[in-house]
Each structure stands twice: as C-alpha cells, then as structure tokens.
Design an enzyme around this catalytic site. Sequence first.
Site, short mmCIF file in Angstrom:
data_model
loop_
_atom_site.label_atom_id
_atom_site.label_comp_id
_atom_site.label_asym_id
_atom_site.label_seq_id
_atom_site.Cartn_x
_atom_site.Cartn_y
_atom_site.Cartn_z
N HIS A 149 0.85 -1.19 0.00
CA HIS A 149 0.00 0.00 0.00
C HIS A 149 0.88 1.22 0.00
O HIS A 149 1.93 1.23 0.63
CB HIS A 149 -0.91 0.01 1.24
CG HIS A 149 -2.06 0.94 1.10
ND1 HIS A 149 -1.97 2.28 1.39
CD2 HIS A 149 -3.31 0.73 0.65
CE1 HIS A 149 -3.12 2.85 1.14
NE2 HIS A 149 -3.96 1.94 0.69
N ASP B 60 -8.00 -5.26 -0.18
CA ASP B 60 -8.50 -6.11 -1.27
C ASP B 60 -8.17 -7.58 -1.08
O ASP B 60 -8.65 -8.43 -1.83
CB ASP B 60 -7.90 -5.64 -2.61
CG ASP B 60 -8.42 -4.28 -3.01
OD1 ASP B 60 -9.60 -4.03 -2.78
OD2 ASP B 60 -7.62 -3.46 -3.52
#
Length: 434
Positions: A312, A369
């Site tokens: 991320h 996700d």
Amino acid sequence: MSNTQSQNCTITLDGKTYEFPVIIGTEGEKAIDISKLRDTTGYVTLDIGYKNTGATKSAITFLDGEEGILRHRGYSIEDLAEKANFMEVSYLLLKGELPNKEQFEEFDASVRHHTLVNEDLQNIFKTFPTGSHPMGQLIAMISSLSAYYPKALDPNRSAESKNRTTLRMLAKMPTICAMIYKKRMGHPVVYPNNNLDYVSNFLSMTFKHVSEPDYQPDPVVVDAMNKLLILHADHEQNCSASTVRLVGSSQSNLYASIAAGVAALWGPLHGGANQEVLEMLEQIKADGGNVQKWVDKAKDKNDPFRLMGFGHRVYKNFDPRAKIIKKTCDDVLNKLGINDPVLEIAKKLEEAALTDPYFVERKLYPNVDFYSGIIYRAIGFPTDMFTALFALGRLPGWIAQWQEMLNEGQPIGRPRQIYTGHTPRSFVPRGERQ
Ligand code: ACO
C-alpha cells in the site's frame, strides 16, 4: 491546524534564502506550504506519483500509515465497522457528524425516495454486449445520469440542488450495480423496494429471482455487506478520490466527476486489485497450491508478477481494514457454512509473505483487497463484479471529497511539469525529412 513563526521552513536557492510556512494538522501531520514557491523563487517541486505531496487540506478522513490508523471525522474505522451501518457512515462522511435518530430517518427516507432510474437509461444499458466488464458499464451509466438531470450540470447551482444530486447519486448507485449484475446473468431487472434499507434493497435487486417473489436477504449477508461497504467508504486522497477532486475542480458536475473516480478505481493497482486477488488465488490453486512458488515469483524482479492485495502506498505497518475484513471473512464463511479452499491458500500466502525478508523489508502487508473478494464470492457475486462493489462502498467518500473541494472554493487542479523534450528546432518540409 496551525502555522507558527517557529515552524517556518527556510529554503536556499541560487544563493537567496526564502521562508515558507509549516502547516500542522489537527493530528500533528506536518507540511511545508509551498503554494507561493514558484511565484517567489521560479522553482516548482517535482514529486512523481505525488508520494510527498499534500494536494489539499481535508477534515474528512485521517490516516496514519505507520500506526495503521484510519478514522472518519474522528471515529475509528473499527468502531464504525462494528457499530454503525453504511447509511450512518455515509451521513457522517457527507455532513461531518453522526446523525441522531430524526436526522438518520430523514436522510435514509430521502435516499430511498430516489432509488429508481429512468426507464430510458435501461435502453442505453441494453446495448452493452452481455459479458462486458461491469466497471465499463458502471462508468457509462453514472455518466449518463447527467443527461437526465440537466440542473445538476452546474455544480454550484444551489445548496438544495447539490443535496438532491448527492441523494440521487447515492440512491441510484445500488440500482445500477444490481442492473449490471442482472444483465450479466441474463435475468430480468428487479426494481427497488423502498421498504427495504439500503443494503437489503441492493441485495434484493441483485439476488431476488422472478421465481422467488418472497426473497429476503440473509441477515448475516446484510451485516457483512454493511461492513464491507463501510470499510471501503473513504480513504482520503487516494487515486480515485484525487481524480474526483481534480475533475470536479474544473466545475464538472457530480455525475461526471464520480464516473471519472470509478475509472480511476478500475485499475489493478487500485480497486481492480480485488478481482485480481481472487483470480490469483484461483491460479495458485489450479497450479497445485504451492504458495512459496508464487511468493518467489513476486520477489523475482525479472517476473512482472506481483502479489495482488499486498502493499500500500500509505500503510507501512498493517492495513486496519484488512484486519477487520480477515475476521469478517472467517465469520461469514462459518455462518454461511461455506468451505472455500482459496481462503486456506490466502492464509498460507499471507503467512509465507509476512515471514519473508523481501516483504518485511519493504513493509508489504495485505491490503483491503486481499480478503474482501472471498467474502463477495461467498455472498454470490461473480469475480468481475468485485470492483463495482468497491465503487458502491467508496461512493459517499468520493461525494464528500467533491463537496469539500467545492465548498472551500478550491482552484482548478493543474500540476506543473519539468519539460524533458527537444529544445526549439527548425521545421523541415515533409519531402526533405531524413
Ligand atoms: N508484490 C511484490 N512486490 C511488491 C508489491 C507486491 N504486491 N508491492 C510493492 N512491491 C515492491 C516493489 O517492487 C518495490 O520494490 P523495490 O523497492 O525493490 O523496487 C517496493 O515493493 C515498493 O513498491 P512500489 O510499487 O514502489 O510502491 P507504491 O507505493 O508505488 O505502490 C501499490 C503501492 C501500487 C499498492 C503496490 O504495493 C502494488 O502494486 N500492490 C499490488 C496491487 C494492489 O494490491 N493494489 C491495491 C492497493 S489498495 C487499494 O488501492 C484499495
């Protein structure tokens, strides 16, 4: 927020010294305000991918990637996911406070009032080939809404008009997502039932079949879906929210701005990762389930493969949303009595990656996700619908970001560049070129 004299930043360029204010946010985040940099020094900053650039001040969401903290309007994502429903969180993002009972009822009723889409919109929709990607359809359908609500074309028309457009956008999004699902399945559209709450109505429009007129969504699924939507509801200045703000900054209407946000979300490095994660897990399963082989592939710089759902831009410790989703995933599959072998593969993959120095050194952790797709699949959604579900959740955040940008009268977003092309050269007629 403050900027004190003691917090100024001094920059020396070409032998001259300049002072720029330091801005400190309410959570202690620090920024050098360089908005006068070019005017005073002639220089611009270069920050490809905006890794160090604050594009705006914002009071909506606070995120601390080092500590794994995510808060909306001061409320922790853990509390919101556990104790609120998606409509409450939408209200919070849009209006700044959690609603009291009356405020909630009024907001919820107003959203329910706008759930139908114009019948003509169905005609546009019918022209898409069956099997076309839901995200392409979603972008087109949201953008088409602007044709039906011309008063919304001026985003500054009035507060009342802005509010009505917001309600319409929120209310019609589940209807459009459900229509996309129905088209994909070749089933007739199910119209909204405004006696149902937002999430139940969406599930009903999606999964109710003509042969099941008494269909009631499973409360376990309603609860899981509320959580998933809340966990996706906003994430400050990410790629899609920044897109919504940038498009909106030219005074484009809400529908066009949201359609652009959906387009930004579609990419596999952003929201499109949830579809890619499940496809990756299926591939690993079909390949015999040797997770180490795939971890090694992800580490190999000559191999384009990346571990989808890992890493991320901002979280460098853990993604708090992923923690909640992992637990929800276990709960939902248990409650629904589903044994999905890809969940085991996902857990093994996470374990292998988290103990591998490559991932540890680069601070790569599972993101939002990684586990969400397994829940979506358990609920019954096909893989290519996953990113559209992300968009459904992110919608109130996008609208809140758009509203904040407009309400603060922010200027059109227009970055600078450092030109690296040719210097001036003479034009050579076509016949004389080498
Ligand atoms: N698998 C393997 N290696 C990775 C991964 C991954 N998933 N993610 C990052 N890396 C490596 C990079 O190769 C790079 O290595 P290097 O320093 O040796 O060159 C290093 O980690 C840093 O990665 P960057 O790509 O520079 O980090 P950036 O902040 O630009 O990208 C991103 C973040 C796009 C999320 C990236 O981690 C990624 O591609 N992840 C997979 C896709 C994904 O899951 N996206 C969803 C993100 S969450 C969301 O948008 C909702």
